[in-house]
Design a protein around this motif. Structure first.
Motif, mmCIF file in Angstrom:
data_model
loop_
_atom_site.group_PDB
_atom_site.id
_atom_site.type_symbol
_atom_site.label_atom_id
_atom_site.label_comp_id
_atom_site.label_asym_id
_atom_site.label_seq_id
_atom_site.Cartn_x
_atom_site.Cartn_y
_atom_site.Cartn_z
ATOM 1 N N ALA A 141 39.094 143.149 84.705
ATOM 2 C CA ALA A 141 38.655 142.436 83.509
ATOM 3 C C ALA A 141 38.468 143.376 82.326
ATOM 4 O O ALA A 141 38.379 142.930 81.188
ATOM 5 C CB ALA A 141 37.350 141.694 83.797
ATOM 6 N N GLN A 142 38.399 144.682 82.596
ATOM 7 C CA GLN A 142 38.184 145.658 81.535
ATOM 8 C C GLN A 142 39.477 146.298 81.044
ATOM 9 O O GLN A 142 39.448 147.180 80.189
ATOM 10 C CB GLN A 142 37.239 146.765 82.045
ATOM 11 C CG GLN A 142 35.947 146.258 82.649
ATOM 12 C CD GLN A 142 35.130 145.434 81.684
ATOM 13 O OE1 GLN A 142 35.046 145.775 80.514
ATOM 14 N NE2 GLN A 142 34.531 144.350 82.163
ATOM 15 N N LEU A 143 40.597 145.872 81.592
ATOM 16 C CA LEU A 143 41.872 146.470 81.181
ATOM 17 C C LEU A 143 42.143 146.235 79.703
ATOM 18 O O LEU A 143 41.819 145.182 79.154
ATOM 19 C CB LEU A 143 43.019 145.870 82.002
ATOM 20 C CG LEU A 143 43.179 146.357 83.441
ATOM 21 C CD1 LEU A 143 44.270 145.565 84.135
ATOM 22 C CD2 LEU A 143 43.497 147.849 83.466
ATOM 23 N N THR A 144 42.780 147.223 79.089
ATOM 24 C CA THR A 144 43.198 147.091 77.691
ATOM 25 C C THR A 144 44.719 147.130 77.628
ATOM 26 O O THR A 144 45.386 147.596 78.561
ATOM 27 C CB THR A 144 42.622 148.239 76.848
ATOM 28 O OG1 THR A 144 43.195 149.481 77.301
ATOM 29 C CG2 THR A 144 41.107 148.291 76.965
ATOM 30 N N ALA A 145 45.242 146.656 76.527
ATOM 31 C CA ALA A 145 46.696 146.632 76.365
ATOM 32 C C ALA A 145 47.287 148.041 76.458
ATOM 33 O O ALA A 145 48.395 148.233 76.971
ATOM 34 C CB ALA A 145 47.053 145.998 75.023
ATOM 35 N N GLY A 146 46.530 149.041 76.022
ATOM 36 C CA GLY A 146 47.036 150.403 76.068
ATOM 37 C C GLY A 146 47.171 150.954 77.470
ATOM 38 O O GLY A 146 47.933 151.913 77.689
ATOM 39 N N GLN A 147 46.485 150.369 78.420
ATOM 40 C CA GLN A 147 46.554 150.842 79.802
ATOM 41 C C GLN A 147 47.697 150.207 80.581
ATOM 42 O O GLN A 147 48.044 150.681 81.664
ATOM 43 C CB GLN A 147 45.227 150.547 80.518
ATOM 44 C CG GLN A 147 44.048 151.315 79.961
ATOM 45 C CD GLN A 147 42.734 150.841 80.574
ATOM 46 O OE1 GLN A 147 42.430 149.651 80.584
ATOM 47 N NE2 GLN A 147 41.970 151.780 81.113
ATOM 48 N N LEU A 148 48.260 149.145 80.044
ATOM 49 C CA LEU A 148 49.260 148.389 80.793
ATOM 50 C C LEU A 148 50.541 149.168 81.100
ATOM 51 O O LEU A 148 51.059 149.079 82.221
ATOM 52 C CB LEU A 148 49.606 147.091 80.068
ATOM 53 C CG LEU A 148 48.516 146.012 80.107
ATOM 54 C CD1 LEU A 148 48.939 144.807 79.280
ATOM 55 C CD2 LEU A 148 48.249 145.589 81.548
#
Length: 287
Positions: free
Chosen positions: A40-47
């Motif tokens: 739930a804490q993922l960001t677009a930059g981590q994808l």
């Protein structure tokens, strides 16, 4: 508490007895609880990095991507894409993904309901030790859904889930002992297991403990103890209106048969039990 003097309702008691072993349908329990909270804490930059790991066969990355699409976090919510990633994760051996797919086919969500396929996915997760999958597989064996009905197999899977402290597994194992399904009927063993289920957080088990104390099944017959268990059930079953209503009805029916001091003792005992087992603090009884 409003206390009216009238006899115990046979219909209500029959309802309580029927409560003891009603395997639930696949519920909306979320595969992400605790273990995948960080999805739930993922960001677009981590994808991008996560997708590279997933493409290389990393089961955890596939699981997290499936959860991200299921939650709609950092990406648009898309259950079809989520299912693709969960399937890849499941094929890579991720037990949580296998369980998620079992739930999908169990409930018929975005796929055709298929208990046999659900059982296959649950089994793969259960054999890896996932307690929720073990419990649900036991329920399928109990009811003969997707597998041949087999009380011995149901008992075995419930026992495995119970050994891990799974509250529904404990309650289901207790009910098997209560009814004598796959094992000799043993009310005392059932009472002990229902108590463990209640400690683990199973609110329906509190109702059953009240019923067993009321009738002296597996424990000494005691209206005060029954009142205590029903009182606990009214306090903890906020998310289950039916359970709370049944417990409240039993309190109203038992109240006229107890003195005010007995009712106070029951609530004092209930409060102490709740505190000792981290189930919250009961309010004082309203006379």
């Amino acid at each position: 508490m409003h206390r009216r003097r009238h006899a115990l309702s046979r219909q209500l008691l029959a309802c309580l007895l029927g409560w003891l072993l009603l395997p639930p349908a696949a519920q909306a329990e979320h595969v992400a609880d605790a273990l995948l909270a960080h999805a739930a804490q993922l960001t677009a930059g981590q994808l991008p990095a996560l997708e590279r790991r997933a493409a290389a066969g990393d089961a955890e990355a596939r699981l997290l991507l499936g959860e991200a699409y299921h939650l709609g976090r950092a990406v648009p919510r898309d259950d079809s894409v989520a299912q693709r990633w969960f399937t890849l994760a499941a094929d890579s051996g991720a037990a949580l993904a296998q369980y998620w797919l079992g739930r999908k086919h169990d409930a018929g969500e975005q796929v055709s309901q298929d208990y046999a396929l659900a059982a296959q996915w649950y089994r793969r997760a259960a054999e890896q030790g996932l307690a929720a999958a073990q419990n649900r597989l036991g329920e399928l064996y109990l009811r003969g859904l997707g597998v041949d009905q087999d009380y011995a197999a149901a008992l075995d899977w419930f026992r495995r889930a119970a050994e891990q402290g799974h509250d529904e597994g404990l309650a289901n194992l207790a009910a098997m002992h209560y009814h004598g399904r796959g094992v000799d009927r043993d009310y005392h063993a059932a009472f002990v297991l229902f108590h463990r289920a209640a400690v683990a957080g199973n609110d329906a088990a509190l109702l059953t403990l009240g019923n067993m104390a009321l009738h002296g099944l597996g424990t000494e017959r005691s209206l005060v103890d029954a009142y205590r268990w029903y009182g606990l059930a009214t306090y903890t079953s906020h998310h289950d209106p039916r359970a709370a209503a049944l417990a409240e009805s039993m309190l109203e029916r038992l109240g006229p048969h107890l003195s005010d001091s007995q009712i106070d003792d029951a609530f004092d005992s209930a409060r102490a039990w709740a505190q000792a087992n981290q189930r919250g603090v009961l309010p004082s009884p309203a006379n």
